[in-house]
Motif scaffolding. Structure first.
Motif, mmCIF file in Angstrom:
data_model
loop_
_atom_site.group_PDB
_atom_site.id
_atom_site.type_symbol
_atom_site.label_atom_id
_atom_site.label_comp_id
_atom_site.label_asym_id
_atom_site.label_seq_id
_atom_site.Cartn_x
_atom_site.Cartn_y
_atom_site.Cartn_z
ATOM 1 N N SER A 41 18.832 -16.294 19.546
ATOM 2 C CA SER A 41 17.522 -15.980 18.977
ATOM 3 C C SER A 41 16.515 -15.781 20.103
ATOM 4 C CB SER A 41 17.046 -17.067 18.017
ATOM 5 O OG SER A 41 16.847 -18.286 18.684
ATOM 6 N N PRO A 44 10.059 -17.319 20.900
ATOM 7 C CA PRO A 44 8.702 -16.756 20.894
ATOM 8 C C PRO A 44 7.893 -17.257 22.081
ATOM 9 C CG PRO A 44 9.200 -17.866 18.816
ATOM 10 C CD PRO A 44 10.324 -18.141 19.753
ATOM 11 N N THR A 50 5.926 -13.776 15.182
ATOM 12 C CA THR A 50 7.160 -14.209 14.547
ATOM 13 C C THR A 50 7.056 -13.957 13.052
ATOM 14 O OG1 THR A 50 7.574 -15.893 16.228
ATOM 15 C CG2 THR A 50 8.687 -16.178 14.117
ATOM 16 N N THR A 81 18.694 -12.897 14.371
ATOM 17 C CA THR A 81 17.746 -13.668 13.579
ATOM 18 C C THR A 81 18.271 -15.097 13.426
ATOM 19 O OG1 THR A 81 18.749 -12.937 11.498
ATOM 20 C CG2 THR A 81 16.847 -11.680 12.295
ATOM 21 N N GLU A 86 14.188 -16.032 11.020
ATOM 22 C CA GLU A 86 13.115 -15.795 11.984
ATOM 23 C C GLU A 86 13.501 -14.772 13.042
ATOM 24 O OE1 GLU A 86 11.345 -18.421 15.644
ATOM 25 O OE2 GLU A 86 11.582 -19.426 13.719
ATOM 26 N N SER A 88 11.283 -12.543 16.422
ATOM 27 C CA SER A 88 10.022 -12.420 17.159
ATOM 28 C C SER A 88 9.983 -11.111 17.917
ATOM 29 C CB SER A 88 9.864 -13.588 18.136
ATOM 30 O OG SER A 88 9.825 -14.816 17.437
ATOM 31 N N ASP A 115 4.980 -16.874 8.124
ATOM 32 C CA ASP A 115 5.470 -18.248 8.075
ATOM 33 C C ASP A 115 5.078 -19.012 6.809
ATOM 34 O OD1 ASP A 115 2.818 -18.276 8.849
ATOM 35 O OD2 ASP A 115 3.054 -19.978 10.198
#
Length: 153
Positions: A41, A44, A50, A81, A86, A88, A115
């Motif tokens: 992943s 961020p 994000t 992801t 998630e 970014s 979020d």
């Protein structure tokens, strides 16, 4: 005999506590999540945004491969992801998501959300299968099974 019985009770208790290692709706799909860390992943950083992929049932779209291209043409590494859907990016990048192998429901849209679960509409995109436009106000977009889609963030 008592020692063997005690050992059997302990081993049985461990199986009950740990379970048998069942899966989620992506069973058999290695999403890279191991021991509390997520391999692949994009972490961020400052200035990044994000967002999250969700399916029509509210489940996250985990393990979807993607890469981004910066406005200056620089290509980033490949990412995946996270288990919660998630991903970014740096505003201005265009990111291509590879839905090949994604085990979502064919014909159902995916949603891009923030979020707190609000859909992110008006994100331009183009899919290799021909779907194109902007995400709907609820953040949904249409794509074909095993498609790749580029989003212009």
């Amino acid at each position: 005999m008592k020692k063997r019985y005690g050992l059997l009770v302990i081993v049985s208790a461990l199986f009950l506590i740990n379970g048998c290692g069942g899966g989620d709706y992506h069973e058999g799909y290695d999403d890279g999540y191991h021991d509390g860390f997520y391999d692949g992943s994009r972490v961020p950083g400052s200035g990044m945004t994000t967002l999250f992929f969700r399916d029509i049932d509210g489940f996250s779209a985990a393990g979807v491969h993607y890469s981004c291209i910066a406005p200056d043409g620089a290509v980033t590494d490949d990412y995946i992801t996270a288990p919660n859907g998630e991903f970014s990016f740096i505003p201005g990048e265009r990111c291509t998501f590879d839905f090949i192998g994604y085990r979502g429901t064919p014909g159902d849209p995916l949603f891009i959300e923030d979020d707190i679960g609000r859909g992110k509409g008006d994100i331009p995109y183009q899919c290799a299968g021909g779907d194109a436009g902007v995400t709907y106000p609820d953040g949904s977009f249409e794509y074909l099974p095993n498609d790749t889609c580029t989003f212009y963030f």
